[in-house]
Scaffold this active site. Structure first.
Site, short mmCIF file in Angstrom:
data_model
loop_
_atom_site.label_atom_id
_atom_site.label_comp_id
_atom_site.label_asym_id
_atom_site.label_seq_id
_atom_site.Cartn_x
_atom_site.Cartn_y
_atom_site.Cartn_z
N ASP A 14 0.79 -1.25 0.00
CA ASP A 14 0.00 0.00 0.00
C ASP A 14 0.82 1.30 0.00
O ASP A 14 0.49 2.25 0.74
CB ASP A 14 -0.97 0.02 1.21
CG ASP A 14 -2.04 -1.06 1.12
OD1 ASP A 14 -1.98 -1.90 0.20
OD2 ASP A 14 -2.94 -1.08 1.99
N LYS A 96 -7.03 -4.90 -3.45
CA LYS A 96 -7.79 -5.50 -2.35
C LYS A 96 -8.74 -4.48 -1.74
O LYS A 96 -8.52 -3.27 -1.87
CB LYS A 96 -6.81 -6.03 -1.28
CG LYS A 96 -5.93 -4.93 -0.69
CD LYS A 96 -4.91 -5.47 0.28
CE LYS A 96 -4.04 -4.37 0.84
NZ LYS A 96 -4.72 -3.37 1.66
N CYS A 141 -2.10 -2.82 7.53
CA CYS A 141 -1.89 -3.70 6.37
C CYS A 141 -0.57 -4.45 6.42
O CYS A 141 -0.50 -5.61 6.00
CB CYS A 141 -2.09 -2.93 5.08
SG CYS A 141 -3.85 -2.46 4.89
C1 VGL Z 1 -4.81 0.61 5.67
C2 VGL Z 1 -6.49 1.41 7.01
C3 VGL Z 1 -7.40 1.30 5.97
C4 VGL Z 1 -3.37 0.23 5.51
C5 VGL Z 1 -5.71 0.48 4.63
O1 VGL Z 1 -2.86 0.23 4.36
O2 VGL Z 1 -2.71 -0.04 6.54
N1 VGL Z 1 -5.21 1.06 6.86
N2 VGL Z 1 -6.98 0.83 4.79
#
Ligand code: VGL
Ligand code: ZN
Length: 198
Positions: A14, A96, A141
């Site tokens: 991410d 995702k 994540c």
């Molecule tokens: C994430 C909160 C919501 C992350 C993704 O990448 O850690 N955290 N969506």
């Protein structure tokens, strides 16, 4: 640390605009993970390893936004990979978090712990035994991805200088690191990993 580059995956979690400074769910210093991840993906893929990246990819009304500010909406600038991340060595991209009622922190399974993203099948077929993980955010994540990687039986390494946490609630990043360590996940700096890839 004992790794065979041919059987190692770098998993970049991410590294997207919305999780970096200026983004909708910005992680402090989040963009700082790009440089060590770029060095690792270049070195690893030059030695026969693979690199994968995940992308949080929510639809506009996703249930995640009950808990978090609206972020990483499909097709928006915020959902794009951060421009400093080198995508050339990345040959696997996993999106995702696109099922309305189900969030997906982990690169391997959605938050029901059973709906697979496909990453496990993909890397088992290519004989991966070690997964090296960095990216955002340490306490969500990265944590969920590393714990699933370990649970699936992969030798799992987290890159200490290539992770940053959201720290919501306060202290959650530190707690996540303790949880990962207690579960047999190893921690090394990018330099330590680069040194053994030489
Ligand atoms: C994430 C909160 C919501 C992350 C993704 O990448 O850690 N955290 N969506
Ligand atoms: Zn999300």
């Amino acid at each position: 640390m004992n790794i065979n580059p041919n059987r190692t995956l770098l998993l970049i979690v991410d590294v997207q605009n919305d999780f970096c400074p200026g983004g909708a769910l910005a992680v402090n210093d989040g963009d700082a993970v790009a440089a060590p991840l770029n060095a690792l993906s270049a070195a690893l893929t030059a030695r026969g390893g693979r690199a994968a990246a995940t992308q949080d990819w929510h639809n506009a009304e996703h249930s995640s936004f009950l808990q978090w500010p609206c972020h990483c909406v499909q097709g928006t600038k915020g959902a794009e990979f951060h421009p400093n991340l080198d995508l050339n060595p990345v040959t696997i991209i996993i999106r995702k978090g696109f099922r309305q009622e189900l969030d997906s922190y982990s690169a391997f399974f959605e938050n029901d712990s059973s709906t697979a993203t496909g990453l496990e099948g993909c890397i088992k077929q290519t004989n991966i035994e070690t997964v090296i993980i960095g990216g955002l955010a340490t306490d969500y994540c990265v944590l969920y991805s590393a714990m699933d990687s370990r649970r699936l039986g992969f030798n799992t390494i987290v890159v200490t200088d290539a992770i940053r946490g959201v720290n919501q609630p306060e202290g959650s990043a530190e707690k996540a690191i303790e949880t990962m360590k207690a579960n047999g996940i190893q921690f090394y700096t990018s330099q330590e990993i680069l040194d053994i890839l030489k």
